[in-house]
Design a protein around this motif. Structure first.
Motif, PDB file in Angstrom:
ATOM      1  N   MET A 270      88.949  14.190  54.232  1.00  0.00           N
ATOM      2  CA  MET A 270      88.910  13.346  55.424  1.00  0.00           C
ATOM      3  C   MET A 270      89.810  12.131  55.250  1.00  0.00           C
ATOM      4  O   MET A 270      89.760  11.449  54.234  1.00  0.00           O
ATOM      5  CB  MET A 270      87.455  12.927  55.691  1.00  0.00           C
ATOM      6  N   GLU A 271      90.590  11.883  56.305  1.00  0.00           N
ATOM      7  CA  GLU A 271      91.690  10.905  56.241  1.00  0.00           C
ATOM      8  C   GLU A 271      91.289   9.464  56.541  1.00  0.00           C
ATOM      9  O   GLU A 271      92.142   8.691  57.002  1.00  0.00           O
ATOM     10  CB  GLU A 271      92.778  11.343  57.223  1.00  0.00           C
ATOM     11  N   GLU A 305      96.109  14.778  54.274  1.00  0.00           N
ATOM     12  CA  GLU A 305      95.319  13.565  54.558  1.00  0.00           C
ATOM     13  C   GLU A 305      96.213  12.329  54.502  1.00  0.00           C
ATOM     14  O   GLU A 305      96.068  11.412  55.306  1.00  0.00           O
ATOM     15  CB  GLU A 305      94.152  13.429  53.588  1.00  0.00           C
ATOM     16  N   HIS A 308      98.189  11.927  57.653  1.00  0.00           N
ATOM     17  CA  HIS A 308      97.392  11.446  58.783  1.00  0.00           C
ATOM     18  C   HIS A 308      97.497   9.928  58.953  1.00  0.00           C
ATOM     19  O   HIS A 308      97.202   9.413  60.029  1.00  0.00           O
ATOM     20  CB  HIS A 308      95.910  11.795  58.574  1.00  0.00           C
ATOM     21  N   GLN A 834      76.380  22.038  60.955  1.00  0.00           N
ATOM     22  CA  GLN A 834      77.831  22.229  61.050  1.00  0.00           C
ATOM     23  C   GLN A 834      78.275  23.451  60.262  1.00  0.00           C
ATOM     24  O   GLN A 834      79.093  24.242  60.722  1.00  0.00           O
ATOM     25  CB  GLN A 834      78.524  20.992  60.483  1.00  0.00           C
TER      26      GLN A 834
HETATM   27  N1  B3K Z   1      90.085  15.341  60.123  1.00  0.00           N
HETATM   28  C1  B3K Z   1      89.281  16.006  59.136  1.00  0.00           C
HETATM   29  C2  B3K Z   1      88.404  17.066  59.696  1.00  0.00           C
HETATM   30  C3  B3K Z   1      87.122  16.556  60.239  1.00  0.00           C
HETATM   31  C4  B3K Z   1      86.213  17.704  60.601  1.00  0.00           C
HETATM   32  C5  B3K Z   1      84.983  17.233  61.326  1.00  0.00           C
HETATM   33  N2  B3K Z   1      84.078  18.316  61.581  1.00  0.00           N
HETATM   34  C6  B3K Z   1      90.108  16.584  58.049  1.00  0.00           C
HETATM   35  C7  B3K Z   1      91.505  16.876  58.400  1.00  0.00           C
HETATM   36  O1  B3K Z   1      91.815  17.668  59.252  1.00  0.00           O
HETATM   37  O2  B3K Z   1      92.376  16.268  57.831  1.00  0.00           O
END
Ligand code: B3K
Ligand code: ZN
Length: 884
Positions: A270-271, A305, A308, A834
């Motif tokens: 997660m970023e 990440e 992002h 989830q």
């Molecule tokens: N943005 C997060 C993914 C979040 C998922 C939430 N269920 C990781 C990614 O795509 O970089």
């Protein structure tokens, strides 16, 4: 099913219903007093009215409200109403005001791993998409961007490390063995990018100097004992930071960049701004614990990440329908980076293989949705291969259409225009259009239309004039909610080959002969188009189409002879690989049909010839050869059939593997000998390619009737050189009847029982085993003391690997495979909805199964749907699967 009418049916959220936020939050001050069961969160939100309403509604979930005040005045209880969702409604608020709330939450009770939770005694957060509302009351939507300052207070011995987003801004001691730390993030951000990590972790440190000379302190936080497994992640991070500067001119924008690794995590990573949180799977790697695939995964995810930071964080999404704005673009960026870091051609075809394994079935199934969905029940169900991978292909096509220079200009423009904004996909396409001057309005259909376009080729040649006509048609099959489709602009990168394989000049009618290129990109925009090439002499050319996989479509119409020719002669590695795959697919389908008519499968000469040619040149490009030696997966073959026959497909594929192994046993043995690596383990593309080819050879030998494959596997397993080789050898044994099988599994378990990531591999190998007793083994493994429903990696390693990776056993005619998955979903849904909603997918594939199988699959879906208190995510997947 239509929108919610009863209380028990979760509501459908629609893209067309978007309205701007009624209130904005300029600054957020958070204070956390951490405690496993009673963490207190005080929030001070500087709010301002952004619409007509004077009543404030805040999201909230499982929060215990202790107090609330506005501008320092406690709110009387009659002005504060709880909403059925768990949120809060405050009546009659001023135009701008300071809202202060105090809530209590229990990280220990949080098994959903969304919001603030405990993992191994340490605190972690996950807020995307809607987890922040499980931490404090807030307008928890991405178009509310605020500046955060965060103070964390905790017991010092339990939590020596206290981290949040942004830059460190102080800290100190408190009475009673507690301490505090403060973090300030100067960049406004949506709540989904908030993060907090606290606990007993150690840092592996490094630094990076940006090209303008800013010194960035880098740290990867892991549990004690894992420090020696962070080197590859750190190298990947520094390489990503450098690449974003050279490729896009994008520099990092804080003094620190922190990563924390956690073993209980719903996805890969997660970023969060300045504080990425990673599944340990995508950080930890040592040669003896991680495979080459793990090393490659780490490089990709760390880069993803990091990228992002600009595509997602600085420019974010207005609403969750725009998810591909950040995800498709960022996957495109990480794939491009990985191509730069390794062998570009091999990375490309591996990514195409993954796209087709995951996204094509999704696009043909009950959950099919456009890259920009129109509606959802649970947004977490839409972090899909379509949004990510097809979204990336769409960006890639755009770059192909406007060219790399305009694309780069478009990126600059996109960021210059929209920095610190929450925008829609139009903002991105608009920037690309303005930078290139090319009209992309039709191209935007790729974002709106679900389903995989099918392109069919036919051609004609006039020997007298040397004129060659290439006719291309396109159509997209209907998907749920989209019965009719429009043509989409499809870039077709192509060449024409002479009978000796030489490239021919590509002169379209009316063009100047002197400038004819040898490769060009045709744009197929209509349902049917002819492209007429002149001056091609007297011999019919062979078309090489979709070079580099220039568009995410299915291509039909090339015969076996053409495919065989292209596999041997084309200059484009993708087309060579693809043609061999298509050739093998066609032959496998023929053998499946023959098998159903009572004929045992025998290796076709043409296919053997393709393999012989690959093997002959194998040493020239081992990584490519390893890819080319893999037969199309059972799922891929099933995807070409209207009604699949998993048993027959499995049988045919296994028979071909056995016969190929036998036919080429001596060549495979020679490769296995000659590619043995004496030196230290290295993860450069060359070394990875050599191991991949060597292990492909071992795998075929393990299948062969002749040769010493199992003996080689036993030796390779015992030698224990590195995890790639150990696992490849163990896999051969696990798929076999070899007497050493059980001992090898036991030895592996004994060696690695304390390393969860390696133990995951032990579960997966058994779950995807080709042995006929695998289903029973999987059922037993679900009762193994090391199986843990609360750990997503473990669930994926057994249940996910089995249901999505072992079609022959999952689709056992007894229905036991379906029953097993349903039971796991039912057990998991109340623990972690989830992950439950994610692993249920294979049951949705009933439409393409035989009626007896389909009936059991539907019955299992019904059983899940009847579960009282079913989560909305699982409800959405199951009800859509049944309705399709
Ligand atoms: N943005 C997060 C993914 C979040 C998922 C939430 N269920 C990781 C990614 O795509 O970089
Ligand atoms: Zn992402």
């Amino acid at each position: 099913m239509t929108a919610s009418t009863t209380a028990s049916t979760p509501a459908t959220i629609r893209r067309e219903d978007y309205t701007p936020p009624a209130f904005l939050v300029d600054t957020v001050e958070l204070h956390f007093a951490l405690h496993p069961t009673a963490t207190r969160v005080r929030a001070r939100l500087a709010m301002r009215r952004n619409g007509e309403s004077h009543d404030l509604e805040l999201d909230g979930e499982e929060l215990m409200l202790l107090s609330a005040s506005i501008d320092g005045v406690a709110l009387p209880s009659y002005r504060v109403a709880s909403l059925p969702s768990g949120g809060l409604r405050i009546e009659g608020v001023p135009d701008s005001f300071m809202l202060e709330t105090l809530v209590e939450i229990s990280p220990e009770a949080n098994s959903e791993l969304s919001g603030l939770y405990l993992s191994g005694g340490n605190y972690f957060t996950q807020c995307e998409a809607e987890g922040f509302r499980r931490i404090t009351f807030f307008p928890d939507r991405p178009d509310v961007m605020s500046r955060y300052s965060v103070t964390i207070e905790a017991e010092k011995t339990a939590c020596p490390v206290l981290l949040s987003n942004g830059n460190p801004a102080g800290g100190g001691e408190l009475p009673d063995g507690r301490h505090w730390a403060k973090w300030e993030d100067p960049h406004p951000k949506p709540s989904y990018l908030f993060a907090l990590v606290a606990g007993d972790l150690v840092a592996v440190r490094d630094s990076f100097t940006t090209r303008s000379g800013r010194e960035v302190a880098l740290a990867i936080y892991v549990r004690q004992g894992d420090e020696d497994a962070c080197g590859h992640a750190m190298d990947s991070l520094k390489a990503s930071m450098a690449w974003d500067e050279t490729e896009y001119g994008l520099e990092y924008d804080l003094d620190v960049f922190n990563i924390a690794a956690v073993s209980d995590f719903n996805m890969g990573a997660m970023e969060n701004k300045g504080l990425n949180v990673f599944n340990t799977k995508y950080i930890l790697a040592r040669p003896d614990t991680a495979t080459d695939a793990d090393y490659e995964g780490i490089e990709t995810v760390v880069a993803h990440e990091y990228f992002h930071n600009w595509t997602g964080n600085r420019v974010t999404c207005r609403d969750w329908f725009q998810l591909s704005l950040k995800e498709g673009l960022t996957v495109f960026r990480d794939q491009h980076f990985s191509e730069f870091m390794g062998s570009a051609a091999v990375k490309r075809l591996a990514n195409v293989r993954r796209l087709r394994a995951a996204q094509f079935p999704e696009d043909a199934g009950p959950m099919a949705h456009p890259v920009r969905p129109d509606s959802y029940v649970e947004i977490n169900n839409f972090y899909t291969a379509t949004v990510y991978q097809k979204g990336s292909e769409v960006v890639r096509m755009m770059r192909e259409l406007i060219g790399p220079a305009s694309f780069r200009k478009g990126m600059d423009l996109y960021i210059a225009r929209h920095d610190n904004q929450a925008v829609t996909i139009e903002a991105f396409v608009g920037a690309m259009q303005d930078a290139s001057g090319i009209d992309l309005s039709r191209f935007a259909r790729w974002y709106a239309q679900a389903g995989t376009p099918e392109v069919t080729v036919s051609d004609s040649f006039d020997e007298a004039t040397g004129r060659y006509t290439l006719s291309l048609t396109q159509s997209t099959p209907p998907t749920p909610g989209q019965p009719t489709k429009q043509p989409v602009p499809i870039p077709v990168a192509m060449g024409l080959l002479g009978p000796d394989g030489a490239a021919l000049p590509l002169r379209l009618s009316g063009e100047n002969a002197a400038e004819a290129p040898e490769e060009r990109v045709l744009l197929l925009e209509e349902a049917k188009q002819d492209f007429v090439f002149e001056g091609l002499g007297t011999q019919r050319p062979v078309p090489s189409l979709l070079r580099g996989y220039s568009a995410p479509v299915k291509l039909h119409g090339l015969g076996l002879e053409t495919l065989g020719f292209l596999a041997a002669k084309d200059s484009d590695p993708f087309v060579r690989w693809e043609s061999a795959q298509q050739y093998a697919t066609a032959e496998m389908l023929r053998l499946v049909a023959a098998y159903r008519a009572g004929q045992e499968p025998t290796l076709p000469d043409g296919l053997a010839g393709i393999f012989a040619a690959v093997l002959e040149r194998a040493e020239q490009d081992p990584a490519f050869a390893a890819e080319a030696l893999a037969l199309p997966s059972e799922d891929f073959v099933a995807g070409q059939m209207r009604i699949a026959d998993p048993e027959a497909i499995h049988l045919v594929r296994q028979a071909l593997r056995r016969q190929l192994g036998t036919r080429f046993a001596s060549r495979f043995a020679a490769l296995h000998d000659s590619l043995a690596d004496a030196g230290p383990y290295r993860t450069d593309g060359d070394s990875i390619g050599r191991r991949a080819l060597r292990n492909a050879a071992l795998t075929y030998l393990g299948r062969a009737d002749a040769g010493d494959g199992l003996a080689r596997a036993r030796v390779q397993f015992a030698a224990g050189a590195n995890m790639t080789d150990v696992l490849a050898a163990l896999r051969v044994l696990v798929d076999s009847e070899d007497p050493a099988r059980e001992d090898a599994l036991a030895a592996f378990h004994a060696s690695w029982r304390a390393d969860p990531l390696v133990l995951d591999k032990w579960f997966t190998l058994q779950a995807v085993s080709t042995r006929p007793d695998t289903l029973a083994a999987v059922q037993a493994l679900a009762k193994h003391p090391d199986f843990d429903l609360r750990n997503p990696n473990r669930v994926r390693s057994l249940v996910g690997a089995f249901a999505a990776g072992n079609p022959a056993q999952f689709h056992a005619t007894s229905g036991e495979g379906y029953r097993f998955l349903a039971e796991m979903v039912i057990a998991l849904d109340p623990v972690n909805a989830q992950v439950a909603a994610r692993i249920v997918s294979p049951l949705g594939d009933w439409k393409r199964q035989s009626p007896d199988r389909a009936a059991i699959m539907r019955a299992e879906l019904e059983r899940i749907l009847a579960l009282p208190g079913l989560s909305k995510g699982t409800f959405e997947k199951v009800s859509k699967s049944l309705a399709a």
